[in-house]
Write an enzyme that holds these catalytic residues in place. Structure first.
Site, PDB file in Angstrom:
ATOM      1  N   SER B  46       0.876  -1.171   0.000  1.00 35.98           N
ATOM      2  CA  SER B  46       0.000   0.000   0.000  1.00 35.98           C
ATOM      3  C   SER B  46       0.913   1.221   0.000  1.00 35.98           C
ATOM      4  O   SER B  46       1.774   1.362   0.874  1.00 35.98           O
ATOM      5  CB  SER B  46      -0.888  -0.022   1.240  1.00 35.98           C
ATOM      6  OG  SER B  46      -1.849   1.000   1.152  1.00 35.98           O
ATOM      7  N   GLU B  47       0.743   2.106  -0.984  1.00 35.15           N
ATOM      8  CA  GLU B  47       1.796   3.102  -1.258  1.00 35.15           C
ATOM      9  C   GLU B  47       1.938   4.186  -0.197  1.00 35.15           C
ATOM     10  O   GLU B  47       2.892   4.952  -0.234  1.00 35.15           O
ATOM     11  CB  GLU B  47       1.618   3.701  -2.657  1.00 35.15           C
ATOM     12  CG  GLU B  47       0.346   4.494  -2.891  1.00 35.15           C
ATOM     13  CD  GLU B  47      -0.768   3.649  -3.495  1.00 35.15           C
ATOM     14  OE1 GLU B  47      -0.784   2.421  -3.289  1.00 35.15           O
ATOM     15  OE2 GLU B  47      -1.651   4.236  -4.153  1.00 35.15           O
ATOM     16  N   ASN B  48       1.023   4.261   0.753  1.00 35.96           N
ATOM     17  CA  ASN B  48       1.260   5.207   1.842  1.00 35.96           C
ATOM     18  C   ASN B  48       2.375   4.724   2.777  1.00 35.96           C
ATOM     19  O   ASN B  48       2.887   5.498   3.575  1.00 35.96           O
ATOM     20  CB  ASN B  48      -0.025   5.480   2.634  1.00 35.96           C
ATOM     21  CG  ASN B  48      -0.685   4.231   3.163  1.00 35.96           C
ATOM     22  OD1 ASN B  48      -0.771   3.217   2.469  1.00 35.96           O
ATOM     23  ND2 ASN B  48      -1.125   4.278   4.393  1.00 35.96           N
ATOM     24  N   SER B  88       8.550   4.014   0.253  1.00 34.66           N
ATOM     25  CA  SER B  88       7.474   3.298  -0.439  1.00 34.66           C
ATOM     26  C   SER B  88       7.567   3.495  -1.947  1.00 34.66           C
ATOM     27  O   SER B  88       7.420   2.552  -2.726  1.00 34.66           O
ATOM     28  CB  SER B  88       6.122   3.807   0.071  1.00 34.66           C
ATOM     29  OG  SER B  88       5.080   3.123  -0.563  1.00 34.66           O
TER      30      SER B  88
END
Lengths: 237, 218
Positions: B46-48, B88
């Site tokens: 999840s890119e956060n 990330s």
């Protein structure tokens, strides 16, 4: 204040020196890991003409959204601003400027700003509206665009714990943009859930070394959840 | 019959290999997590800033500090790691994420994708989409083959502002699985009961139809 002790006792002290037309970099992703009290202090101070650099702009009545109410923000540099009706209204009326920046590019711009790197090449955005007007160059047969670093007059950060020297750790995904933002402010202010004594956080577990931090304040947080989704509510196989 | 959202997600999940790190966009891509075959392991990014995303929490597990890129509350699986957003996107841009699955408004025969902006409508931002399409080793686009007015989304050239150029190679729609190769869409599979003629009619860009086009297994 003595030596490396960076703890201040009031929000007024924490944000002292912020004036109109400054650039403020804010940590946080959505409403997760945002410096709630520092944002509220900016509202209280009624500082205007601000350029705010943050992945999002909060929601109408919480987070950075509260700075829209009295039109304190002149320009927003963000990757996604879709959660906010007031934002939309001010944008359409030309009262607010927005510079949409890909999320990874935004993080890297902050990182570069704090690390003394004025610009970097990235493939992200090449051939899209983001790349328009930017210098481009090929490396190993692939096209990249030149993106410039961002620095702020202030950086406002939310950490889980900081010691009095400003060494910080973040909790879970509330880390997000905070570590990069912390490096990119001329004046970096960290609002924390817990202030501890130096030595209590093991040195190798520190996310943000205190050298980047100018002021630490004990906050009190609502920690609002933007999209509460529980296992019972989903249709997981 | 055209596939349902769940069936598209089911077909997407068949692409994953044991040990893949996968980033799933909002919507149909997210549903694919529900159909990962039991005999393989994939880890969701999840890119956060979370690698090893788990299911949504129970009421007791709810934590404002644990969210995904869609800002929904989530959990982390055993073996997960959490990191900052620069890290990330280093994973993403650096080509360390094996698969990205995302939705789109349009895709064209050059592998260009438009997914974030419709001029003269409210522009909300691209989030991490431009970084994801610039970085993943394999990108799968999921979308309906045509829009609700019956207009093809698989075009000779995208008309909307792009998210990325020359980056898409595989598309899974409600009607077909297609590959993009040498300036054309190659029809690889069709949805059960869907005719080649229907796919031809709804594909505006150049379509190559091999002799044998098997039905999807969903």
């Amino acid at each position: 204040m003595a030596g490396f002790d960076k703890v201040v006792s009031s929000y007024a002290e924490a944000m002292a020196g912020l004036t109109d037309n400054m650039t403020v970099i804010a940590g946080g992703f959505g409403l997760c890991g945002i410096p709630e009290g520092l944002i509220n202090q900016i509202k209280l101070m009624q500082t205007r003409g601000l350029t705010v650099v943050s992945n999002n702009c909060g929601v109408d009545d919480f987070g950075l959204g509260v700075l829209l109410v009295d039109k304190q923000i002149k320009k927003m540099i963000s990757s996604y601003v879709g959660e906010n009706a007031l934002f939309e209204q001010q944008l359409l009326q030309g009262e607010l400027e927005v510079e949409l920046t890909p999320q990874g590019t935004l993080a890297e711009k902050m990182r570069a700003g704090g690390a003394g790197i004025p610009a970097f090449y990235t493939a992200t955005g090449y051939g899209t509206p983001v790349g328009e007007g930017k210098e481009s160059r090929q490396f190993n047969g692939r096209d990249y665009i030149l993106e410039e670093a961002i620095n702020g007059d202030f950086a406002i950060i939310k950490a889980y714990k900081a010691d009095r020297y400003g060494n910080c750790i973040y909790r879970h995904t509330a880390q997000n943009f905070n570590p990069m933002a912390a490096t990119a402010g001329k004046m970096t202010v960290v609002e924390v859930e817990h202030i501890v004594e130096p030595g209590e956080i093991p040195p190798s577990q520190i996310h943000t070394p205190g050298i980047y931090v100018d002021r630490v304040i004990q906050g009190s947080f609502e920690k609002r959840i933007e999209r509460k989704v529980t296992a019972a509510a989903t249709t997981r196989a | 019959m055209a596939l349902s959202r769940e069936q598209i997600a089911m077909r997407v999940a068949q692409e994953f290999k044991d040990g893949d790190y996968v980033n799933l966009g909002i919507g149909i891509p997210t549903l694919a997590a529900n159909y990962v075959p039991n005999d393989i392991e994939v880890m969701l990014q999840s890119e956060n800033g979370l690698l090893g995303m788990g299911p949504n929490p129970t009421e007791a597990e709810l934590d404002a500090d644990m969210i995904n890129a869609g800002k929904e509350t989530v959990t982390a699986i055993t073996g997960a790691s959490i990191f900052n957003s620069a890290e990330s996107f280093a994973m993403i841009r650096g080509g360390h994420v094996d698969f990205t699955v995302l939705g789109a408004f349009e895709v064209d025969v050059f592998g260009n994708i438009a997914s974030w902006m419709i001029p003269n409508k409210l522009i909300k931002g691209m989030g991490g989409a431009m970084d994801l399409v610039a970085g993943a080793k394999n990108i799968i686009v999921t979308m309906t083959h045509a829009d609700k007015h019956g207009q093809s989304k698989l075009l000779a050239q995208c008309t909307l502002p792009l998210t990325g150029v020359n980056c898409i190679t595989r598309i899974i729609t409600d009607l077909a699985v297609l590959e993009i190769l040498d300036g054309a869409f190659y029809l690889r599979e069709r949805a059960p009961g869907v005719s080649i003629d229907e796919i031809k009619a709804k594909t505006a860009g150049k379509l190559v139809v091999p002799d044998n086009v098997p039905e999807m297994q969903v």
